[in-house]
Design an enzyme around this catalytic site. Structure first.
Site, PDB file in Angstrom:
ATOM      1  N   LEU A 428       0.823  -1.209   0.000  1.00 39.99           N
ATOM      2  CA  LEU A 428       0.000   0.000   0.000  1.00 39.99           C
ATOM      3  C   LEU A 428       0.857   1.259   0.000  1.00 39.99           C
ATOM      4  O   LEU A 428       0.431   2.313  -0.441  1.00 39.99           O
ATOM      5  CB  LEU A 428      -0.933   0.008   1.216  1.00 39.99           C
ATOM      6  CG  LEU A 428      -1.955  -1.131   1.266  1.00 39.99           C
ATOM      7  CD1 LEU A 428      -2.683  -1.126   2.600  1.00 39.99           C
ATOM      8  CD2 LEU A 428      -2.942  -1.027   0.123  1.00 39.99           C
ATOM      9  N   GLY A 429       2.063   1.159   0.512  1.00 37.65           N
ATOM     10  CA  GLY A 429       2.938   2.313   0.577  1.00 37.65           C
ATOM     11  C   GLY A 429       4.260   1.918   1.186  1.00 37.65           C
ATOM     12  O   GLY A 429       4.391   0.853   1.794  1.00 37.65           O
ATOM     13  N   SER A 430       5.263   2.754   1.022  1.00 35.61           N
ATOM     14  CA  SER A 430       6.571   2.472   1.600  1.00 35.61           C
ATOM     15  C   SER A 430       7.176   3.763   2.106  1.00 35.61           C
ATOM     16  O   SER A 430       6.840   4.856   1.635  1.00 35.61           O
ATOM     17  CB  SER A 430       7.498   1.821   0.564  1.00 35.61           C
ATOM     18  OG  SER A 430       7.680   2.685  -0.539  1.00 35.61           O
ATOM     19  N   GLY A 431       8.058   3.634   3.069  1.00 40.60           N
ATOM     20  CA  GLY A 431       8.695   4.795   3.669  1.00 40.60           C
ATOM     21  C   GLY A 431      10.161   4.533   3.908  1.00 40.60           C
ATOM     22  O   GLY A 431      10.748   3.573   3.399  1.00 40.60           O
ATOM     23  N   PHE A 433      11.735   3.549   6.566  1.00 39.05           N
ATOM     24  CA  PHE A 433      12.142   2.444   7.423  1.00 39.05           C
ATOM     25  C   PHE A 433      11.432   1.128   7.116  1.00 39.05           C
ATOM     26  O   PHE A 433      11.730   0.110   7.705  1.00 39.05           O
ATOM     27  CB  PHE A 433      11.897   2.809   8.896  1.00 39.05           C
ATOM     28  CG  PHE A 433      12.606   4.059   9.301  1.00 39.05           C
ATOM     29  CD1 PHE A 433      13.984   4.105   9.330  1.00 39.05           C
ATOM     30  CD2 PHE A 433      11.888   5.192   9.644  1.00 39.05           C
ATOM     31  CE1 PHE A 433      14.642   5.265   9.709  1.00 39.05           C
ATOM     32  CE2 PHE A 433      12.543   6.352  10.015  1.00 39.05           C
ATOM     33  CZ  PHE A 433      13.925   6.391  10.044  1.00 39.05           C
ATOM     34  N   GLY A 434      10.487   1.124   6.200  1.00 41.69           N
ATOM     35  CA  GLY A 434       9.780  -0.107   5.921  1.00 41.69           C
ATOM     36  C   GLY A 434       8.627   0.134   4.982  1.00 41.69           C
ATOM     37  O   GLY A 434       8.617   1.090   4.211  1.00 41.69           O
ATOM     38  N   VAL A 436       4.068  -0.666   4.170  1.00 42.23           N
ATOM     39  CA  VAL A 436       2.746  -1.051   4.663  1.00 42.23           C
ATOM     40  C   VAL A 436       2.087  -1.886   3.583  1.00 42.23           C
ATOM     41  O   VAL A 436       2.012  -1.468   2.428  1.00 42.23           O
ATOM     42  CB  VAL A 436       1.878   0.181   4.989  1.00 42.23           C
ATOM     43  CG1 VAL A 436       0.513  -0.262   5.509  1.00 42.23           C
ATOM     44  CG2 VAL A 436       2.561   1.068   6.003  1.00 42.23           C
ATOM     45  N   LYS A 454       2.380  -3.277   8.963  1.00 40.84           N
ATOM     46  CA  LYS A 454       3.569  -2.415   8.933  1.00 40.84           C
ATOM     47  C   LYS A 454       4.790  -3.303   9.139  1.00 40.84           C
ATOM     48  O   LYS A 454       4.840  -4.064  10.104  1.00 40.84           O
ATOM     49  CB  LYS A 454       3.518  -1.386  10.060  1.00 40.84           C
ATOM     50  CG  LYS A 454       2.754  -0.131   9.779  1.00 40.84           C
ATOM     51  CD  LYS A 454       2.991   0.855  10.920  1.00 40.84           C
ATOM     52  CE  LYS A 454       2.281   2.161  10.703  1.00 40.84           C
ATOM     53  NZ  LYS A 454       2.583   3.129  11.790  1.00 40.84           N
ATOM     54  N   ASP A 546       0.595  13.742  17.071  1.00 43.16           N
ATOM     55  CA  ASP A 546       0.753  13.782  15.616  1.00 43.16           C
ATOM     56  C   ASP A 546      -0.594  13.664  14.918  1.00 43.16           C
ATOM     57  O   ASP A 546      -0.734  12.991  13.902  1.00 43.16           O
ATOM     58  CB  ASP A 546       1.692  12.653  15.159  1.00 43.16           C
ATOM     59  CG  ASP A 546       2.211  12.877  13.734  1.00 43.16           C
ATOM     60  OD1 ASP A 546       2.096  14.013  13.230  1.00 43.16           O
ATOM     61  OD2 ASP A 546       2.722  11.922  13.129  1.00 43.16           O
TER      62      ASP A 546
END
Length: 696
Positions: A428-431, A433-434, A436, A454, A546
Site C-alpha cells: 500500500l505504501g513504503s517509507g 524504514f519499511g 505497509v 507495517k 501527531d
C-alpha cells in the site's frame, strides 16, 4: 498488626471534619482554592475508583497537590514509598507533625460544615450509607459485627451498593426502550436528566439520557468478573458507582448526568431527600460555608467559571457578525499573547539548557513526506484508484469490518502472532524504514480477517535498542475504540510486523484531494468521528502528538479512524502533560505554540492539532501555512495574532470551531468531549438542512 483487613483501633475517616467523602480531584481543588489555598491547608477524600483508597489534597506555594493513600494487602494504609499506618486519619496525624516525604506539613484542616455528612454517592450521604451497612451486617448470619464493619468493610460496601440502585428514584425496573423515552419526555426533557432500566435479559441495564429534547440510550453491560460499564468506558463494581461517575464526568456520554427522572409512584419524601443530597457535590458542601471558616482564612476567592458549551460559543460568535453569516468570525483575543521575543525568554527561563526545536524548514519537508503510513504525496494519484478497488474487493461494509475487529480477543496470547498466520499481499505504501502491505491474518480460531501490516526492515533494527515499531505496538495494545485503528497483533519473525485494522480508502487528505465532490456535511461527519476517537484517547490519558489529516484513515467515505501512534505517549498517573526530551522529527505546522516553546504536550495541544486537521479536511487536503517556514509561522501565530483563513467552502460554524481550538491560552480551548458534542450538533443541523432545503 492484623492481616487480611483494617487493623484494630483504626479511626473511622468519616468522623473527621476534613473528610469530604467521594468527591473528585477537581472538586477538591476548587474547594481549597475558595478557602484561600493557604500553605499547609488540606482535606481528605475517598477515591472515586478503586474502592478502599483515599487521597490527600494539599496546598503548597499557591498550588494544590494530591497524594494517593493506598490500602495494602495487610490492611494498612500508605502513601507510595511512605510509611504504613493503621488508617488515613492516623497517616494524616503523623504528617501534621512531620513532613516526612510530602511537600509541606499538614497544618490547616479544610473542614466541612459540622452537621454535613461526607458524600457517599450522589443523593446519599455517609450517614445513610453507614445505616445501610449496619442493617446488612445485622442480617448476615455467622458474621461478627465488628469484623463486618472493620476489616471486611470494603467488601460489605460492595455487597450493599450492588442493590442500592433499586432504592433510587432513577431506577425504573424492567421497561422497554420506548417506554423509557416516553417517561423522560413526560417528565420534561432537560440535558442530563436520566433513568436506568433493566433490560429483557434480567442481568444487564440501560441508561436513558435526555439530550437536546431527545432521548439517547446507552447499554450497561456486565463483564465476566461482575463489573458494569458502558461500551469503551470504565468498569465499576455496581450501578451506583457507575451513575456517580457519570455525574462527575462526561467521559464519552453526550453530557454529564444532572437529575433523575423519577419512577412512577416513587415515595415523595424519599425523592425530596434524594434531591437535597443529589445537587452538585460542590454546591452541597458549600452551603453556609462562611459561618464555619476558621479565623484568618480568606473567603473571597471565587471558583473559576465553568467552561461555556461550544454551541454557546458558536452562537456568540455568530451574533457578532450577523445571522446571515456574511463576513468571517472574529479571531480569538490576542491581548494575552506574548511576543516571539518574550516567548523565547520564557522558554529559556524554564529550560535554559534547551534550544528551540528544529523548524519545519529545517526538517526538509518531513511534515509532508515522512508521516503518512501509506506513502508520500507523490504517490497519491497512482494509489487512489487502487485503494477504491481494494475497498470493493474486500466485499464488506464498514459496519461489518467493525463488527469483526471490535469482537477480536484482546489478550497477550492473541497479540503474539506467528509468521504463518500472516499472508502478505499488495504493498500500500513504503517509507524510509519499511512498508505497509495489505494482508490477511488467520486468527487462532481460524477466522481470516483483512489487515494492514507495517513492516520494519531488519537493517533498521539496532541490537539492544527497542524499535519504535514495538514501542508503538505496546502503546496500542490495550486501546479499543471504533474510531481508532486498533492493533491486532505483533509478529517478530524474519522482520518485525505490526498487524493493524485495514482502512481501505487510506488517509483523509489524500482521499479528499481526489474527491472534491465530497459534501462539507460529510467532512463534518468524519471529523465528528475523529473527535470521538480523540475523546477516548483523552479518557485513557493518551496524548497523540501527531494528529493530522494524513493520520486519519478512512474505512469508507463515512467512517474514519485515527492512526499512527508512533509519537503517542501515555501520561503518568498524576501528570497532565508529557514533556519531550528531544525534538526529533516534529510536524510543527500542526503544533500549538506551547509545544514549540516549552516542549510540553497534553490533550489541549492535541485540540490545537485537531483544529489544523479540521482545516485540512475542510480545504480538501490543502497544506496548512503553504510555503511558510517555522519562524514565519510562529511570528504569524504569536506576535501578529493571526490564524489560518477560513477555507472557501467551509461553513462559518465549522470555522468557529477551528478558531476555538486555536486559542493561545490552552485553558480556553475546548475539550474533546465538547468538540464531539459540537461536531455532532453541526453535522445533524447540516443533514437536516440538506433534507429540508435541498440544493436545486
Amino acid at each position: 498488626m492484623a492481616t487480611g483487613g483494617t487493623p484494630p483501633g483504626q479511626i473511622k475517616p468519616s468522623s473527621a471534619l476534613y473528610f469530604y467523602g467521594r468527591i473528585t480531584r477537581d472538586e477538591a481543588e476548587i474547594i481549597l482554592k475558595e478557602r484561600g489555598c493557604v500553605e499547609g491547608m488540606y482535606l481528605l477524600r475517598e477515591s472515586i475508583n478503586p474502592l478502599g483508597n483515599y487521597a490527600i489534597s494539599l496546598c503548597h506555594d499557591g498550588k494544590v497537590h494530591h497524594y494517593v493513600i493506598e490500602k495494602q494487602p495487610d490492611g494498612s494504609y500508605m502513601i507510595p514509598q511512605g510509611r504504613k499506618f493503621n488508617g488515613p486519619i492516623e497517616l494524616i496525624a503523623h504528617h501534621q507533625e512531620f513532613k516526612d516525604g510530602i511537600i509541606t506539613q499538614l497544618s490547616v484542616p479544610c473542614n466541612r460544615l459540622p452537621y454535613q455528612s461526607p458524600v457517599a454517592f450522589r443523593g446519599m450521604t455517609y450517614t445513610d450509607l453507614e445505616a445501610e451497612l449496619l442493617d446488612k451486617a445485622k442480617s448476615m448470619k455467622g458474621v461478627k459485627m465488628e469484623r463486618a464493619l472493620g476489616p471486611q468493610r470494603e467488601h460489605l460496601i460492595i455487597m450493599v451498593a450492588r442493590d442500592l440502585h433499586m432504592k433510587q428514584p432513577w431506577y425504573h425496573k424492567k421497561i422497554g426502550r420506548d417506554e423509557g423515552a416516553k417517561r423522560l419526555q413526560k417528565s420534561g426533557h432537560k440535558d442530563g436528566k436520566f433513568l436506568v432500566r433493566q433490560r429483557d435479559d434480567g442481568k444487564t441495564y440501560a441508561l436513558s439520557v435526555s439530550y437536546h429534547s431527545d432521548t439517547r440510550h446507552y447499554c450497561i453491560d456486565k463483564t465476566k468478573d461482575n463489573k458494569y460499564g458502558i461500551q469503551d468506558g470504565p468498569k465499576f463494581d455496581c450501578i451506583m458507582m457507575l451513575i456517580d461517575h457519570y455525574h462527575n464526568k462526561q467521559d464519552g456520554l453526550l453530557c454529564k448526568l444532572t437529575e433523575p427522572c423519577p419512577a412512577p409512584n416513587y415515595d415523595v419524601k424519599l425523592l425530596q431527600k434524594y434531591m437535597e443530597n443529589s445537587c452538585d457535590n460542590l454546591q452541597y458542601l458549600k452551603v453556609g460555608q462562611n459561618s464555619w471558616m476558621e479565623p484568618g482564612v480568606p473567603t473571597t476567592m471565587a471558583p473559576p467559571p465553568p467552561t461555556s458549551p461550544m454551541s454557546d460559543l458558536i452562537s456568540r460568535r455568530e451574533s457578532n457578525y450577523g445571522a446571515d453569516g456574511n463576513g468571517p468570525p472574529p479571531l480569538p483575543s490576542t491581548s494575552k499573547r506574548p511576543s516571539i521575543g518574550n516567548a523565547r525568554k520564557l522558554s529559556l527561563v524554564n529550560a535554559p539548557h534547551r534550544p528551540l526545536p528544529p523548524t519545519p524548514g529545517a526538517l526538509k519537508n518531513v511534515n509532508e513526506k515522512l508521516y503518512g503510513e501509506w506513502g508520500g504525496d507523490d504517490t497519491i494519484g497512482s494509489q487512489n484508484a487502487g485503494r477504491e478497488g481494494l475497498s470493493r474487493s474486500i466485499g464488506m461494509s464498514g459496519d461489518e469490518m467493525e463488527n469483526i475487529y471490535g469482537r477480536l480477543p484482546r489478550n497477550e496470547a492473541s497479540f503474539n502472532l506467528n509468521r504463518n498466520q500472516i499472508d502478505l499481499q499488495d504493498t500500500l505504501g513504503s517509507g524510509q524504514f519499511g512498508s505497509v502491505c495489505k494482508g490477511v491474518c488467520t486468527m487462532r480460531d481460524s477466522t481470516k480477517i483483512p489487515v494492514a501490516v507495517k513492516t520494519l526492515k531488519n537493517e533498521e533494527v539496532t541490537p539492544g535498542i527497542e524499535p519504535e515499531l514495538i514501542k508503538e505496538a505496546k502503546l496500542m495494545q490495550n486501546l479499543s475504540h471504533k474510531n481508532i485503528v486498533r492493533m491486532i497483533g505483533l509478529c517478530k519473525a524474519d522482520c518485525i510486523m505490526l498487524v493493524l485494522e485495514l482502512a481501505p480508502l487510506g488517509p483523509l487528505n489524500s482521499y479528499l484531494s481526489n474527491h472534491r465532490e465530497t459534501a462539507q456535511g460529510n467532512i463534518v461527519e468524519l471529523m465528528w468521528q475523529v473527535a470521538m476517537g480523540m475523546c477516548y484517547l483523552e479518557s485513557k490519558k493518551f496524548v497523540h502528538r501527531d494528529l493530522a489529516a494524513r493520520n486519519v484513515l478512512l474505512v469508507t467515505e463515512h467512517f474514519a479512524k485515527i492512526s499512527d501512534f508512533g509519537m503517542s505517549k501515555a501520561l503518568g498517573r498524576e501528570n497532565n502533560y508529557y514533556e519531550a526530551r528531544e525534538a526529533g522529527k516534529w510536524p510543527l505546522k500542526w503544533y500549538a505554540p506551547e509545544c514549540v516553546f516549552y516542549w510540553k504536550f497534553d490533550s489541549k495541544s492535541d485540540v490545537w492539532s485537531y483544529g489544523i486537521t479540521l482545516w485540512e479536511a475542510s480545504s480538501y487536503g490543502a497544506k496548512p501555512y503553504l510555503k511558510m517556514k517555522g519562524q514565519e509561522i510562529l511570528k504569524f501565530l504569536v506576535e501578529d495574532g493571526q490564524r489560518l483563513e477560513k477555507p472557501p467552502e467551509c461553513p462559518d460554524k465549522v470555522y468557529s470551531v477551528m478558531l476555538h481550538c486555536w486559542e493561545y491560552e490552552k485553558e480556553l480551548r475546548p475539550t474533546f468531549a465538547e468538540l464531539a458534542t459540537t461536531m455532532e450538533l453541526i453535522y445533524r443541523q447540516m443533514s437536516y438542512e440538506m433534507v429540508s432545503f435541498p440544493v436545486r
